[in-house]
Structure formats: structure tokens, C-alpha cells
Design an enzyme around this catalytic site. Structure first.
Site, short mmCIF file in Angstrom:
data_model
loop_
_atom_site.label_atom_id
_atom_site.label_comp_id
_atom_site.label_asym_id
_atom_site.label_seq_id
_atom_site.Cartn_x
_atom_site.Cartn_y
_atom_site.Cartn_z
N ASP A 3 0.80 -1.07 -0.14
CA ASP A 3 -0.09 -0.06 -0.05
C ASP A 3 0.75 1.14 -0.02
O ASP A 3 1.84 1.39 0.85
CB ASP A 3 -1.00 0.06 1.18
CG ASP A 3 -2.12 1.02 1.01
OD1 ASP A 3 -2.21 1.50 0.07
OD2 ASP A 3 -3.00 0.97 1.89
N LYS A 47 -6.74 10.65 10.70
CA LYS A 47 -6.20 10.12 9.53
C LYS A 47 -6.88 10.27 8.28
O LYS A 47 -6.42 10.83 7.23
CB LYS A 47 -6.10 8.57 9.65
CG LYS A 47 -5.67 7.94 8.55
CD LYS A 47 -5.56 6.32 8.63
CE LYS A 47 -5.20 5.63 7.57
NZ LYS A 47 -5.29 4.00 7.78
N ASP A 93 -4.28 2.69 -5.13
CA ASP A 93 -2.78 2.83 -4.94
C ASP A 93 -2.65 1.76 -3.85
O ASP A 93 -1.45 1.95 -3.29
CB ASP A 93 -2.51 4.14 -4.07
CG ASP A 93 -3.62 4.41 -2.90
OD1 ASP A 93 -4.36 3.47 -2.46
OD2 ASP A 93 -3.29 5.40 -1.96
#
Length: 1384
Positions: A1071, A1140, A1299
Site C-alpha cells: 500500500d 487520519k 494505490d
């Protein structure tokens, strides 16, 4: 003059013109079919008898269409004046044309003063007595018309009205600058006249260019005749230091259709007027002794003031102020843009998009096309022919038609072998001002090929006319989309004239210049190792046959995972009741459908109007009923939006129709032949090929030229048609489907009640129509717990490898229509760009690589999940419980006096929350049911996910429910079908991946994570052996089900004789570390930002989320010391998890409002945090998060601001933002101001919000806010595609979730190497500079000529901004190759 009177005059003038022109022969070159349809040319009435080449006819059409409602009274009077002038001139010419015979025209030009407002007027200057005499002599030869007398009276009335209006408005009207005056003149000009104004700052030069053109028809003219055009030019300019000057007059004689200029000069100013006049005569016999004279007057009536004074009148704040340096820079940029041929090869592919995208009424034209195609498909040829003729005769509709619309009927008559209707359609094309294209000539040749007695001379004449139009035979065979045996029939006709002709075999276009990013991939293949599938050729053929049968059926019925429940007596009773009721509903619906179909057929009387009747005939009646019955089960108990349900019903009908089209066109046989040869590339028992799937498929298509074309045989239905059809079906269901009220409780009064209700509810401030099932039906469905689920075929994964994408129109499923690019319904600009793009090879090949990855089900884990699902679920394990576990909705009487006001409010909130919870639980439960049932259905099979992309280039699997982009449960049950040995480091990568899934050691190094995994091996093995009854260590992980799956894989590997030889199917994920910020840091070469997101080597991973949380904590501590109460309350609650999501999405354009909602949600999840301070705390934290990011990523913020401001200025100029990715994928943002389209139906009028209409102005707010995240998304998709292509050349199995990259444990190191190399290669390109050059080329060329115009100054500001690319730092990108934690 009233519009009715003018319209009546217009009609009578048409009749007069036709009587005068009755003896004219139709001498157009499209008489190639004259021998077959001569009778048609003589006897046709109406539109075909009119002379389409006569510019007077076109002129009259323009006049008839130009009378529209205006807001300003002055404009309306001026327009009526223009109409009167044109009508008077036309009547005069009709009078002269009746007695004149002209064989040769000349143009005599005399410059004399005239008025610009009287171009077609009969009022002449006093300075032209000779011309007056000529006119009077001509007028004596014909008696004054009664229409002339009426015109004279109407002119007097019109002048009187104008004078009155001018007197009223004179006090409020101020003098306007010269530029605005000229614009006003253009606005009120006749539609056939164009007008330009070019201002030069040096000598105050004004250039006027009037273009008035008339077409000369093919007639016999006399050599002795002249037509004199007398142009009077009178220009009066007055400045502070000068007075009126007389201007020189010149007489110029030029032949017909010659450009001439009249130049008049003065000392201070210069007015240059360029009139381009193509003089023409009507196609009638004219006497040689007579000359026709047209007198044109032009005069400037307003005084021109010095430009300094003009600028003073304007608001200085409205214009941006530029320094001398900036202005010099602008001039230099303009010079470079005008001289430089842009080096980007894809510019030509995107230029002209706006002009094409803004053609009027595109949706109505596509409705006409779909209507005609539906009529033809249903076999109703007469209805289609009559509909087209009526569309053609209605002028407002004729303007919407293009050649492809007429080609639909040409192809119909070609299949029947009847040539006369095709000849008439060629004439209609000419009347509409259109030219035949390759499909038109293909239809004519096909018809000739089917005719046994077609004369060779006719075919030869057709070929010669085709050549004159610029088409070759090779164009016919390469550009046309053929069905059935059309290609063979065309070739048969051609062989009659050219027996040895063979169509040129299409050769794969050789791309002269690949992007440097993929040049080696395509040109240096000697060491490529393309992977094969673990199937034999015969196995793949059987899989193809099965998939074809599924798609032909359009639906798939599978067993529900709830079928494992024991059947109770009540369940059996409810299932029997539902079966009985559905049989009754089917009969009632079928009868109602047929009755409605008959009514639709009877209402189809006005051919220019569209109705739904043809769409009722494309399938068997029972097929529509099946679609409606199947949709009942999908309506949730709380109801569903009528718009969503209607769209679903209409889409199912269209999908079935598309499949039937392909079946009828005999595509299946050719598709089977090509696919059976194509699988040689993939099967393990065939030779190794050195070509890509796309190249192999294209090559095979070229080798099988005969028969139908695989793509393009169907056209999409407009969204309005789909919604109207779906709405009609819903209305029929609501009115027809009923049930006995006592079916569940015999004590109730028995009566027939509807099972579906149409109701309204509010969403935000909008009232939305809903369809809700009756509680009796909901209860029956819930208690029955039916064992079968029916899905559309495209919902299921494919059972054979997908068809490779070879163009924007062909790929993915075998027969089901699939879009290459996901777009907003109705948006077409994306596909216009894709059709222009000549080199999408890299993009298509990456999609094919992702789609060719074979998958299988992790059966042991699936069984565990299904057991929990059927045992009331478990919220903590992300398995949604059934509705029986939902909170009960309390019912109370709001009028009950025993409740206080506060108690009533509290009870209302509880009811609302309970209903919301029920809706959420039902949605989650059904989503899990669909995913688990699909997985269970294919548990023993190998399957594939075909891929497409969104408008930014991000890739997605096409099946919507079950795929690897799903949640933790879905990902956990997916395995690679191909297994590979773990190798020396594979087991270590499995352990590291396991720790990554738990989220426990994000700050640790890879070695630290590996050591942690080895230290908890006992817990890992216990989780694998006893997942539900052991220590349950896996239940504490972030991604708990994937963690359990990884525990099982590690347990099998460590217990094998040799772990290095253990065959693993498990996908290991790598990742990106906040990938959006990684791209921003690389763009800006920001060393500080790059360090925060692991672009440079570090011993341990740098966690940007923890860094931001730490910085926010420092801000909080400082504010707490200063006595801020909310900062004191937040002590101990600021963590990585809280910030986050906001940090991750800031780079993708999240606003402070959106960030506050994200933080609010995280704070609510903390049980210890006081809920009364959630709102205030979220406000405080979002400010601190944005401040912290601004300090940490200064380069990122500069680039983001540059992109945002560029998009704002671009959208202000009236354009959408578009760009091209480094791989050549064109992108355009589909955000426009919303407009509402009302779809009327008997059940409800639907207000459809349309925000992609290119005729609407861009939505500036959405354009500017979306550009930065969309641009970054296009870069991360480019990086993924590059990684996919190069992994494919290494023989790796590779898939991605944006991604997050997946591969086998054996090949993780190779994938990591490729991933880093391609990121460095991508950002080694001058991305921002190329973006700047592209935007300058697209938006800053062809600037407004008037430098004092506000619009020009806006373009100057945009040009300065785009050219000022943000400065970059000193980051060495090669360090990325050595960064362990870049992707980890």
C-alpha cells in the site's frame, strides 16, 4: 406587424416562388439514381419540389426561424424591421425574376454613402438618381403587387412604432463605446451575415467585415446581362479635436463571387470595411436585356469618442491591473503561442471538442435515432419511413437531423433491394443541406448488389459520385459498420465494375511516437514473458460457450445463502403464497401491457412527436412482464426512489434489446470464430506469442473481414427514453398489481389492495417520489426467506477471459454493452474525446492486463462467514444482522394530551432514528446477502473481473457487487486462481502482510514486523485452527477477515514439508504511504513533504498521520495552557485515527466542512469522549489539522492553489477544464450548471437535474474544487497503469485497488522494483510544465482582438497564471528507488 401576418405572407411567397419556378429542372449532381427514381423527381411535392440550392429558399428558412420571443422591446422592433426589409427585397426579386433571363452575371460596385441598417431596404440615398431611374424602369415592367401595398402600410406603422419607442427610451439611453455598438449591430443583423470587429491599439483602426453570400444555382445565363450592386458608404466620426471629413469614393468592378473592399480614411481614425459578397441569381430564365440592381447602404450613426475617455467610464475594479513587466510577458507569450507548433502529440485530438460538444439538442437527435432503430428492429418499416419524412418536413426538426439519421432508412431499403426509396433519401439529404457519407454509399451499393438486374452503368455512376465526394472503396470497407451480409453485398456490387478489387486488409496502425514512459515496453519485447492461464484450449472454449449462454439470457438465477436455513411450516406457506400470487400478477400484467401497447399504437398519429410505442415492440410482451416481476423483490421495505427504479427497469429493457440486436445481426458466429482463435494466446497448451491481447484480437478481426462488424451495431438509448419507459412500467405495476387484504389474516375485511404505493417524501428540501411495497407484501417476503436470487448477467463475474479492449466501443463482456469510461448518465463529451484519441494503447492494454487476472474462492473462509451470516450476523465482525434484530419502531399518538411537548419531541426523534436504523440494516444485510450468494454460487469455479475506468482514468471492476474493491469480507474470500511457490522470501512477506493487516506495527521496520509475527506464531496458528472457539486473536485486527485468511495461509505454509515450495494463491498487498501527498511532494520536489510520506529512504517508516496528530497535539497543549476550554477537554483524545481520514482526503480536495464531519464521526466512536462537546471539538481540530498540513507541506499547498486558481479562471471564460495524462488519456471535467428537465408521465412528473449539459456554463465552484484531486487521481492511475504494463512484461500476476498493489508473495520484490521505477519515470517528466503548455494552447490562443475588452484582460490574467508554474525544490527523485517504505 404581427407575426401571424408575416407568417401568412411567408407561406404565400413560398407558393409564389414555386409557381414561378415550376419549369426549372433539378440539376444537382446527386442524380446517380435518376434512372430508377425519375418519376419521383417529377411527382414529388412539398419539400422535394423546393429548390434546395436556391439561397433565397435558405434565406427564407432563416427568416422563418428567426422570429423568437425577446425580452427587449427595441430588439423586437428591430427584428421586425429586418424581416420586413428581407420580405420586400424578396418580393421585388420575384417580380423581376418572372420576366428576366440571365446567362452571365457581373458585379458593378459603386461606393456611395449608405446606411448600414438598410442593407436590403428599398429606401435609397438622394445622391443616387441614376440608380433610382434604373429601379423605376424595371418596376414599370411589372404591376405593383398587393403585397407591396401591404408592405408599405406595414412599414409606415413600423416606423411610427419605432419613433415612439425611441422617444420614450431616448432619455435613458447613454452612448456606448464603439465596440459595444458594433456588437449590437451584429446581434440585430440578419442571420446570413457575419460581422467582425478588429481594433488596433496603434492607430485606432476599426476593421469591419460583412459577409453576405448567396449561392448561384446551376442555370443558363445570358452573356449580355449585368447585376449591379451599389454600395453606399457613409462614415461620420467625430473626436474632440476633429470634425466630419468627406471620404473618397471608389468604383470597383469585379466578376460574380469576388471579394471587394471599400477603404475610407481620415487623419485621426481609419475605418476599413471589407464586404465579401457572392452575388447570385435565382434559378429561373431571365431576359438578357434587363439588369437587376441591389442597393446597399451603410452609415455610422453614433459618434466615436477617444479611447481614453472610454476607459474612464469603466469601473477600474472590474479590470485586473498589470505592471509593465507583466504586459511585456503577456506579449511574449502571445508571440510564442502564435509561432510555436506544440510538441504534445495529443493536442490535435482534443482541439475542437467544445464546438462538437455544443451542438444543439443532441439528446433530441439521439431520441430520433433510437426511435427509428426501434421501429426498424420491430419490423415497423412504414412507421419509421413516415416518421423520418415528417421530421424532415418540420424545419425545426430538420435542423437536428444528420446524415446518419437518413442512413438508418437507407440500410433498411438496401436489405430489401429496393433502390427508389434510397434515391429519394439522397434527395432529402440534399434538401437538408447534408452530404452523403460512406454509410450512405455503402447502402446504395448494397442495394445494387442485392438487385439481380442492376445496370452496371448505375453502379459506375454511384462510384464516380462517391469519388467526387472524397471517398474511396477502401474507406467504405474500413469505416462502415456492417451487419449480416451487408459487406458481401457491397463487394458483389463493386465486383461488377472492378472484378479484381479486394479490400485492403486493415493493418494495425503503426504508432510513430510512443510516450517515453512506454516506448521501451512496446518496442523492446525480446525479453518479455507474457503470462499464460492454467487452462487448456479446450477448457477455455467450454468456458466461452457457458458465458455466451449466460449473456444471451440476460439474467442469472442463483441460490441464496439463506437456503441453508431449515424450512419451517410458515416459510413453506409463505413461499407457496408468493408463487401463487406471482402467477396471478404475471397474467394481469401481461394483459395490461398489451392493452397499453394498443393505446400507444393508436396515439402515434402525429409523426413528428415521439412516443414509447416502438420501444414496446422490441421484445416479446412476456419479456417486459418478467422484468417487472423480477423488480418487485428488489424494492426495500422502506421504499425506493421512483427515479432509481425507473432507471433500473429501462436499463434492463435496453440491455436485453442490445443483446437481441447482436443476435439478429449474426455476430455470434463471427465472435465465436475470433474468440476460439484468440484463446491460443492464453491457453497453456499452445505456443508462446510475443503480442499483447489487444494486438492479437485486432489482428484476428482483420483476418475475418466478412460478415458483420463486432462493434457498433447498436446505439445507446438517451437517458430520457430509459426513464420514460421505466416510469411507464412502474405506473403499470402500481395500478395493476393487487392482493387480497385478508391473505395473511382472514379476520380482516377482504378487498383488493395494491401491493405497491406511490408516495412522496422529502430529501433535504426536495420532494421526491417513492414507490413503497405494502406491509403485507413485505411480511410475506421476509417470512418466506426465498432460496433464489435473480441478477442481471453483467452483475456476475465472467466465466471466461474478457474480450480485450481494442477501442472505446469494444471490450469486456461478450454481448452485454459495456462502457470503457464510466460517466454521468447522458454526458457525451468524454466519448467525443476518446473517439478523437488515436493512441490509447497503453491505457487499453493496462485494463486488459487487470481483466485477465483469474480468481477463485477461499472456500473454508467463505463457509465460516456464511455460518455467522445465517446465525443472526455479528456487527463486531462486520456481518450485518437480519431485520429481525432491528430496533422496534414505537408508535404513539402525537395528539395524546398525556405526553408533554418535550416527550413528544423525544419520541419523534426515536421513531426517526429507529426507521433510519432499519433502512441501514436492510441495505447492509441485502448487500452482504448478494455478495455471499454470488461467491457461494461460483465457489468451485474460476472467474474473471472485466475492468473499465472513470473519467479520471481510475480503474474499476465492472461487476458491481462482488469484486476485489469491496469491503474486508469480500477481499478475504478472493484468491488468485494461479498458484506460485513461496520461494525463499515468500513466507516472510506473508507474515509482514499479516502484521500490516492488523495495523499494530505501522511505525516499525519490516524486520521489526517480521519479528513480531514470529513472536505471535502461536496466536496465528490458533486463529487458523479455531477461528470461532479459540483465542480469537484475529478479531482485534483492523482488517479482521483478511487477517484470518492470512493466518490460514501461513498455517498451511509452515506445516508443509518445504515452505519455499508451497504453492500459494494468496494475494500480498503493498500500500502507498498517503499516495496523494506522495504525488504532490514529487511534483514540487518538496524534501520535507517527501520525507513525511516516505519518498526518501528511512530506517523506519514515516507515518504522516502520526506526524500531523503530534503537531495538532502540540497546538492543543499550547492553547490549553492559554486557558482554551475545548483544548483542555481534548486532552488525551487526539490520536492518529482521529486525524487520519481528514489528512488522507485533504489532498483530494476535502473542505473544512467535510473534514469536520470526518473528525466528528471519529470522536463519536470514542465512548469516553463527552458527546456534548463533539461539535465544538471537531471545529477546533479541523482548523488545527489544516494548519499543521500547511506547515508540513508548503510545496503541496502552492501547487494545489495554482491548480485551483487555474480552474477558476478557465471556468470563468466559459470552458470546462480538460487535460491529458502522461499516457495520453484525455480528461474533461463534466461539471456544469444544473438545469432541470421535466419528464411528464401519468404517475408523476420527474424533475431530472442535469449538470453535465455542455450548453450550460461550467459550474465554477465544482470545477475549481475538483481540479486538484482529479488531477492527482489521474496521476496515480497513470502510475498504476505503468506498473501493470511492466509487471505484465515480467510475467507477474498484478491487480490493484487504486494505490494498493496486489501480487503473489514470490513476486513482491519484483513488483516493488517496478513500482518505484515507474514512479520515478513518471515524475521525471515535466508534468506541471506540460500541463501549463497544454492549458495555454487550449485556452489562451485565439484571444479576443479588442485589447481593451474585459474578456481580453481576463484571458491575460489566465495566461499569466498558467505560465507561472510553481517553483520546485531540490528533491532527488532517484532516492525513491531506495525507499523501502514508499509502498509497503
Amino acid at each position: 406587424m404581427s407575426w401571424c401576418k408575416m407568417r401568412f405572407m411567408h407561406v404565400n411567397m413560398n407558393m409564389t416562388l414555386l409557381r414561378v419556378s415550376h419549369s426549372v429542372k433539378f440539376l444537382h449532381r446527386y442524380t446517380l439514381l435518376a434512372e430508377c427514381c425519375q418519376r419521383c423527381l417529377v411527382t414529388r411535392s412539398g419539400a422535394i419540389r423546393r429548390l434546395s440550392d436556391n439561397r433565397l429558399h435558405l434565406h427564407r428558412k432563416n427568416v422563418s426561424m428567426s422570429a423568437q420571443k425577446t425580452e427587449d422591446a427595441e430588439k423586437r422592433v428591430l427584428k421586425q424591421s429586418q424581416l420586413l426589409n428581407v420580405l420586400e427585397a424578396r418580393i421585388q426579386q420575384l417580380q423581376y425574376d418572372g420576366i428576366l433571363d440571365v446567362q452571365k452575371s457581373k458585379v458593378d460596385v459603386l461606393q456611395v454613402p449608405s446606411s448600414a441598417r438598410r442593407i436590403f431596404s428599398g429606401e435609397h440615398s438622394k445622391n443616387t438618381p441614376v440608380e433610382k431611374a434604373d429601379i423605376s424602369k424595371l418596376a414599370q415592367k411589372s404591376q405593383p403587387s398587393r403585397w407591396m401595398e401591404k408592405l408599405t402600410r406595414e412599414r409606415k406603422n413600423e416606423l411610427r412604432t419605432r419613433n415612439t419607442l425611441n422617444q420614450k427610451l431616448k432619455k435613458n439611453v447613454t452612448e456606448k463605446p464603439k465596440e459595444k455598438q458594433l456588437k449590437s449591430q451584429v446581434k440585430h443583423r440578419h442571420p446570413a451575415t457575419s460581422f467582425k470587429t478588429i481594433s488596433s491599439p496603434n492607430n485606432n483602426t476599426v476593421i469591419r467585415s460583412d459577409k453576405i453570400s448567396t449561392v448561384v444555382s446551376p442555370i443558363n445565363t445570358s452573356a449580355a446581362t449585368k447585376e449591379t450592386i451599389i454600395t453606399e458608404s457613409k462614415s461620420s466620426t467625430q473626436t474632440k479635436h476633429s470634425s466630419k471629413k468627406k471620404q473618397s469614393q471608389k468604383e470597383v468592378k469585379v466578376p460574380c463571387q469576388t471579394t471587394f473592399k471599400t477603404i475610407s480614411t481620415s487623419k485621426s481614425d481609419m475605418n476599413i470595411r471589407s464586404d465579401k459578397i457572392s452575388a447570385g441569381v435565382s434559378p429561373v430564365k431571365i431576359s438578357a436585356a434587363t439588369a437587376g440592381t441591389i442597393i446597399t447602404k451603410s452609415a455610422s450613426q453614433k459618434k466615436q469618442k477617444p479611447k481614453k475617455k472610454e476607459s474612464k467610464k469603466e469601473d477600474p475594479s472590474a479590470k485586473p491591473q498589470f505592471t509593465a513587466k507583466e504586459l511585456a510577458w503577456v506579449k511574449e507569450l502571445e508571440r510564442k503561442l502564435s509561432q510555436k507548433v506544440h510538441h504534445l502529440s495529443y493536442l490535435s485530438q482534443t482541439e475542437g471538442l467544445r464546438q462538437v460538444a455544443e451542438l444543439p439538442s443532441r439528446n433530441l437527435r439521439s431520441s430520433i435515432v433510437s426511435y427509428l432503430e426501434a421501429c426498424v428492429f420491430a419490423g415497423n418499416i412504414d412507421l419509421a419511413q413516415h416518421f423520418l419524412l415528417r421530421q424532415h418536413r418540420l424545419r425545426s426538426r430538420r435542423e437536428l437531423l444528420n446524415t446518419d439519421v437518413y442512413n438508418i432508412m437507407m440500410r433498411v431499403w438496401a436489405k430489401k433491394g429496393i433502390l427508389n426509396p434510397i434515391g429519394r433519401l439522397f434527395i432529402l439529404l440534399q434538401e437538408a443541406g447534408l452530404r452523403p457519407n460512406t454509410v450512405s454509399y455503402s447502402a446504395a451499393l448494397e442495394c445494387m448488389g442485392r438487385s439481380a438486374n442492376c445496370p452496371p452503368q448505375l453502379i459506375s455512376r454511384c462510384l464516380s459520385h462517391m469519388k467526387e465526394d472524397g471517398f474511396s472503396l477502401d474507406d467504405i470497407f474500413s469505416q462502415c459498420v456492417f451487419q449480416l451480409d451487408e459487406r458481401d453485398m457491397v463487394l458483389k456490387a463493386v465486383h461488377t465494375i472492378h472484378p479484381d478489387y479486394q479490400p485492403t486488409t486493415p493493418v494495425l496502425p503503426a504508432i510513430q511516437s510512443y510516450s517515453s514512459l512506454v516506448e521501451d515496453f512496446y518496442k523492446k519485447r525480446y525479453n518479455h514473458q507474457y503470462p499464460k492461464l492454467d487452462f487448456t484450449r479446450e477448457e477455455l472454449q467450454e468456458r466461452f460457450k457457458f458465458q455466451l449462454s449466460v449473456e444471451q439470457a440476460c439474467t442469472v438465477t442463483i441460490d441464496s445463502v439463506e437456503a441453508d436455513k431449515p424450512i419451517t411450516e410458515n416459510m413453506a406457506k409463505m413461499r407457496a403464497l408468493l408463487v401463487e400470487q406471482r402467477a396471478n400478477w404475471r397474467k394481469v400484467l401481461l394483459q395490461a401491457w398489451r392493452e397499453g401497447k394498443m393505446l400507444q399504437a393508436k396515439t402515434n398519429t402525429k409523426g413528428f412527436k415521439l412516443n414509447l410505442y416502438p420501444y414496446f415492440c422490441v421484445m416479446e410482451d412476456s419479456a417486459y412482464v418478467d422484468i417487472m416481476i423480477q423488480s418487485i423483490a428488489s424494492i426495500p421495505p422502506s421504499g425506493e426512489s421512483l427515479l432509481i427504479l425507473a432507471k433500473g427497469l429501462g436499463t434492463r429493457v435496453y440491455t436485453k434489446y442490445s443483446v437481441l440486436q447482436k443476435h439478429r445481426s449474426e455476430v455470434l458466429e463471427k465472435l465465436g470464430n475470433i474468440y476460439n482463435t484468440y484463446i491460443d494466446l492464453l491457453a497453456k497448451d499452445t505456443k508462446v506469442f510475443n503480442v499483447l491481447p489487444r494486438e492479437q484480437w485486432s489482428k484476428l478481426e482483420a483476418e475475418y473481414p466478412s460478415g458483420p462488424t463486432l462493434h457498433g451495431c447498436e446505439s445507446s438509448w438517451p437517458q430520457t427514453v430509459i426513464l420514460e419507459l421505466g416510469t411507464y412500467m412502474l405506473d403499470l405495476m402500481v395500478k395493476t398489481l393487487k392482493i387480497n387484504s385478508d391473505i395473511l389474516n382472514p379476520a380482516h375485511v377482504s378487498k383488493r389492495i395494491p401491493i405497491l404505493y406511490h408516495m412522496y417524501t422529502f430529501r433535504s428540501t426536495r420532494q421526491v417520489g417513492f414507490i413503497k411495497p405494502h406491509p403485507i407484501l413485505t411480511q410475506m417476503q421476509q417470512e418466506a426467506t426465498e432460496t433464489h436470487l435473480t441478477f442481471d448477467s453483467f452483475v456476475m463475474p465472467m466465466r471466461c477471459p474478457p474480450v480485450p479492449w481494442t477501442s472505446a466501443r469494444l471490450g469486456a463482456y461478450l454481448m452485454t454493452p459495456t462502457k470503457l469510461m464510466r460517466t454521468i448518465d447522458g454526458a457525451t463529451q468524454h466519448y467525443e474525446l476518446l473517439e478523437r484519441c488515436q493512441n490509447l494503447h497503453a491505457v487499453l492494454d493496462s485494463l486488459n492486463q487487470l481483466g485477465n487476472c483469474a480468481w477463485k474462492i477461499n472456500k473454508p473462509l467463505l463457509d465460516i462467514i456464511i455460518s455467522i451470516f445465517n446465525d443472526r450476523g455479528n456487527d463486531k465482525l462486520d456481518i450485518p444482522p437480519p431485520l429481525s434484530e432491528a430496533p422496534k419502531v414505537t408508535h404513539f399518538n402525537p395528539r395524546d394530551a398525556s405526553y408533554t411537548v418535550s416527550e413528544k419531541a423525544h419520541l419523534k426523534r426515536e421513531v426517526v432514528n429507529a426507521r433510519k436504523k432499519c433502512r441501514e440494516m436492510h441495505s447492509l444485510r441485502m448487500d452482504a446477502l448478494y455478495k455471499l450468494s454470488i461467491a457461494n454460487h461460483i465457489r468451485d469455479e474460476v472467474f474473471w473481473f472485466p475492468h473499465n475506468m472513470d473519467f479520471r482514468g481510475r480503474t474499476y471492476p465492472v461487476p458491481p457487487y462482488f469484486n476485489h474493491l469491496g469491503n474486508d469480507v469480500t477481499r478475504s474470500v478472493l484468491l488468485f486462481a494461479e498458484g506460485k511457490p513461496l520461494g525463499p522470501k515468500g513466507l516472510d512477506w506473508l507474515k509482514i502482510h499479516l502484521v500490516n493487516l492488523t495495523g499494530l506495527k505501522k511505525k516499525s521496520s519490516l524486520q521489526g514486523r517480521l519479528e513480531y509475527a514470529n513472536s505471535i506464531m502461536e496466536d496465528i496458528l490458533d486463529s487458523a485452527d479455531n477461528p470461532l472457539n479459540g483465542k480469537k486473536w484475529w478479531m482485534n485486527a483492523d482488517e479482521l477477515w483478511q487477517t484470518l485468511a492470512c493466518c490460514m495461509e501461513i498455517a498451511k505454509a509452515v506445516r508443509s514439508p518445504d515452505p519455499a515450495q508451497f504453492i500459494s494463491h494468496f494475494p500480498v498487498q503493498q500500500d502507498g504511504s498517503c499516495n496523494g501527498l506522495q504525488h504532490y511532494a514529487a511534483l514540487g520536489r518538496d524534501i520535507i513533504g517527501a520525507t513525511s510520506v516516505n519518498l526518501v529512504p528511512c530506517d523506519v517508516p514515516q507515518d504522516v498521520y502520526s506526524g500531523v496528530a503530534q503537531q495538532v497535539e502540540e497546538f492543543r497543549a499550547r492553547d490549553a495552557e492559554n486557558g482554551l476550554k475545548i483544548a483542555q477537554i481534548l486532552e488525551g483524545f487526539i490520536s492518529r485515527k482521529v486525524v487520519k481520514q481528514t489528512v488522507m482526503t485533504v489532498v483530494y480536495g476535502v473542505t473544512r466542512y467535510g473534514g469536520r464531519l470526518q473528525i466528528e464521526k471519529r470522536l463519536k466512536e470514542i465512548d469516553e469522549f463527552p458527546k456534548m462537546y463533539v461539535w465544538e471539538a471537531s471545529h477546533y481540530l479541523v482548523r488545527q489539522v489544516f494548519s499543521g498540513l500547511k506547515e508540513m507541506f508548503t510545496g503541496t499547498r502552492e501547487i494545489q492553489d495554482w491548480l485551483t486558481e487555474s480552474a477558476r479562471l478557465i471556468s470563468k471564460t466559459g470552458h470546462s477544464v480538460q487535460w491529458v495524462t502522461p499516457l495520453g488519456l484525455p480528461i474533461i471535467q463534466p461539471y456544469h450548471r444544473a438545469r432541470t428537465q421535466v419528464l411528464r408521465s401519468t404517475i408523476q412528473h420527474l424533475n431530472v437535474q442535469i449538470n453535465h449539459d455542455t450548453k450550460q456554463k461550467p459550474d465554477t465552484m465544482k470545477q475549481k474544487n475538483a481540479f486538484p484531486p482529479n488531477f492527482i487521481h489521474s496521476l496515480d492511475s497513470t502510475h498504476m497503469m505503468l506498473t501493470a504494463l511492466h509487471c505484465y512484461s515480467y510475467g507477474l500476476t498484478f491487480v490493484s485497488v487504486h494505490d494498493c498493489f496486489w501480487t503473489h508473495a514470490l513476486t513482491v520484490d519484483t513488483m516493488n522494483k517496478v513500482c518505484r521505477e515507474q514512479f520515478v519515470a513518471l515524475h521525471s517528466q515535466p508534468i506541471l510544465q506540460e500541463l501549463s503548455d497544454f492549458l495555454l494552447h487550449i485556452y489562451c490562443t485565439n484571444l479576443p482582438p479588442d485589447t481593451s475588452n474585459n474578456k481580453y484582460l481576463e484571458y491575460q490574467k489566465l495566461m499569466l497564471l498558467l505560465a507561472n508554474v510553481p517553483q520546485t525544490g531540490d528533491l532527488d527523485l532517484d532516492q525513491v528507488k531506495e525507499s523501502t517504505y514508499f509502498f509497503s
